[in-house]
Design an enzyme around this catalytic site. Sequence first.
Site, PDB file in Angstrom:
ATOM      1  N   ASN A 164      29.844  39.863  36.073  1.00  0.00           N
ATOM      2  CA  ASN A 164      31.253  39.503  36.243  1.00  0.00           C
ATOM      3  C   ASN A 164      31.796  39.203  34.846  1.00  0.00           C
ATOM      4  O   ASN A 164      31.590  38.119  34.313  1.00  0.00           O
ATOM      5  CB  ASN A 164      31.343  38.276  37.167  1.00  0.00           C
ATOM      6  CG  ASN A 164      32.778  37.850  37.410  1.00  0.00           C
ATOM      7  OD1 ASN A 164      33.715  38.391  36.824  1.00  0.00           O
ATOM      8  ND2 ASN A 164      32.953  36.872  38.278  1.00  0.00           N
ATOM      9  N   ARG A 212      31.761  43.379  39.083  1.00  0.00           N
ATOM     10  CA  ARG A 212      33.001  42.956  39.719  1.00  0.00           C
ATOM     11  C   ARG A 212      34.154  43.595  38.949  1.00  0.00           C
ATOM     12  O   ARG A 212      34.220  43.489  37.722  1.00  0.00           O
ATOM     13  CB  ARG A 212      33.128  41.441  39.646  1.00  0.00           C
ATOM     14  CG  ARG A 212      34.456  40.974  40.162  1.00  0.00           C
ATOM     15  CD  ARG A 212      34.650  39.507  39.903  1.00  0.00           C
ATOM     16  NE  ARG A 212      35.914  39.082  40.477  1.00  0.00           N
ATOM     17  CZ  ARG A 212      36.659  38.114  39.981  1.00  0.00           C
ATOM     18  NH1 ARG A 212      36.261  37.450  38.917  1.00  0.00           N
ATOM     19  NH2 ARG A 212      37.793  37.785  40.552  1.00  0.00           N
ATOM     20  N   HIS A 225      40.244  38.185  45.668  1.00  0.00           N
ATOM     21  CA  HIS A 225      39.125  37.427  46.279  1.00  0.00           C
ATOM     22  C   HIS A 225      38.554  38.168  47.495  1.00  0.00           C
ATOM     23  O   HIS A 225      37.984  37.541  48.396  1.00  0.00           O
ATOM     24  CB  HIS A 225      39.580  36.035  46.770  1.00  0.00           C
ATOM     25  CG  HIS A 225      39.950  35.061  45.697  1.00  0.00           C
ATOM     26  ND1 HIS A 225      41.000  34.179  45.844  1.00  0.00           N
ATOM     27  CD2 HIS A 225      39.422  34.831  44.476  1.00  0.00           C
ATOM     28  CE1 HIS A 225      41.097  33.428  44.754  1.00  0.00           C
ATOM     29  NE2 HIS A 225      40.151  33.814  43.905  1.00  0.00           N
ATOM     30  N   GLU A 284      29.876  35.654  46.338  1.00  0.00           N
ATOM     31  CA  GLU A 284      30.433  36.947  45.921  1.00  0.00           C
ATOM     32  C   GLU A 284      29.377  37.817  45.242  1.00  0.00           C
ATOM     33  O   GLU A 284      29.384  39.027  45.385  1.00  0.00           O
ATOM     34  CB  GLU A 284      31.628  36.698  44.983  1.00  0.00           C
ATOM     35  CG  GLU A 284      32.819  36.132  45.741  1.00  0.00           C
ATOM     36  CD  GLU A 284      33.822  35.416  44.850  1.00  0.00           C
ATOM     37  OE1 GLU A 284      33.542  34.266  44.458  1.00  0.00           O
ATOM     38  OE2 GLU A 284      34.865  36.006  44.554  1.00  0.00           O
ATOM     39  N   ARG A 326      48.020  27.619  38.171  1.00  0.00           N
ATOM     40  CA  ARG A 326      49.082  28.590  38.520  1.00  0.00           C
ATOM     41  C   ARG A 326      50.073  27.971  39.504  1.00  0.00           C
ATOM     42  O   ARG A 326      49.673  27.206  40.385  1.00  0.00           O
ATOM     43  CB  ARG A 326      48.469  29.834  39.169  1.00  0.00           C
ATOM     44  CG  ARG A 326      47.547  30.605  38.263  1.00  0.00           C
ATOM     45  CD  ARG A 326      47.052  31.878  38.972  1.00  0.00           C
ATOM     46  NE  ARG A 326      45.900  32.419  38.290  1.00  0.00           N
ATOM     47  CZ  ARG A 326      44.800  32.865  38.891  1.00  0.00           C
ATOM     48  NH1 ARG A 326      44.709  32.871  40.203  1.00  0.00           N
ATOM     49  NH2 ARG A 326      43.788  33.319  38.189  1.00  0.00           N
TER      50      ARG A 326
END
Length: 399
Positions: free
Chosen positions: A7, A90, A179, A385, A240
């Site tokens: 990743n 990823r 996601h 993940e 965010r």
Amino acid sequence: MNILVINAGSSSLKYQLIDMANESVIAKGLCERIAIEGSRLVHKAKGETFTFEKDMPNHTVAIKMVLDALVDKKCGVIKDMSEISAVGHRVVHGAEDYSSSVLIDEKVLESCRVNSELAPLHNPANIMGIKACMEVMPNTPMVAVFDTAFHATMPEKAFLYGMSYDDYKNYRIRKYGFHGTSHMFVSQEAAKFLGKDIADTKIITCHLGNGSSITAVKGGKSVDTTMGFTPLDGLPMGTRSGSIDPAIVEYWMQKTGKSVADAMKHLNKECGMLGLSGNSSDFRDLCDGNALDNPRNKMAVDIFAYAVKRYIGSYTAVLNGVDAIVFTAGVGENTEYVRQQACSELDYLGIKLDENLNNNCPRGQIADIATADSKVRILVIPTNEELVIARETKALANL
Ligand code: ADP
């Protein structure tokens, strides 16, 4: 058989080496500050943590250091590169090109490059990770697993904004969602836990971490999700803003005299929990111990939990009912207060949280924290993940 999962971020690279015989992690680690002064590799294997402080001017050097660590006499776990059967990467944005994972070739790399305009913060870093691996392991199969792929099943009414249709056709402006590997994994785990065929389930998955998104999953397929064209949309997050009135951007720029780039930096890095609390983006700093006694901390977390609750209500309508609500990722798995607030006063919808089970939820395993008489199960499910990426890689590399 071992699969390496990568990743890659712009200045970091996370990895796991997974033994697929029993799906166990035999080594994992993180390269930090790539191309920045003070770079280092933190490698965990054999129950120990090893730290290497060494210059990493680019991702290729970082990958080489990771591979060296994996075969090292002291901290290594394999004899040589031939013990890595494939590498899973990823990739954040697959746009409309990919609705599932894919074996990487030049054509795939090129479309990832083209899609960098949609994910300028993420795809270029993912590509650097892929190219670095290809350079060092030219004969090992590589697979791309996209964050957006699981959401490819969203219907048009969910993925189109109320903008001009030409904006979609000409500029690919639409909701993509992110996601995806996490939402897919936890919805499948939830169906197993419920003892149901996933085709017969309606599940709302809440991936609440530094970045957060919620997905409505019907019959195992994503039908709507909160992140949009970019991961800035939807819930307020660590730093965010989440969804805001788009007209605010121009007003804020006029008031502050700042640029578009400043506005985007502000909305991505200085808002959310950090901007609201004036304290931290980390939910541990906002919720642990007596941190919630600080009114600004509490206000920030309450705004977050309220947004989660609003989407749970909204997606219950989208799905025409819900069998289970799943909480996952750093905040979803660990922050009782957020789960309790997000599920409060939803008994009209048949959603009832058991406070005692919620407060004593075991870490690292699946737990049902709904009351016995709750119509809807409330599940805490650890996400994984990397395991999804490894499984997809194994399947596509035909191993
Ligand atoms: P990401 O992968 O998006 O960086 P994570 O899923 O790791 O994020 O979630 C990070 C968030 O989870 C942080 O705000 C952190 O405070 C919160 N969190 C709360 N409790 C824990 C915990 N025990 N361990 C890890 N993260 C936690």
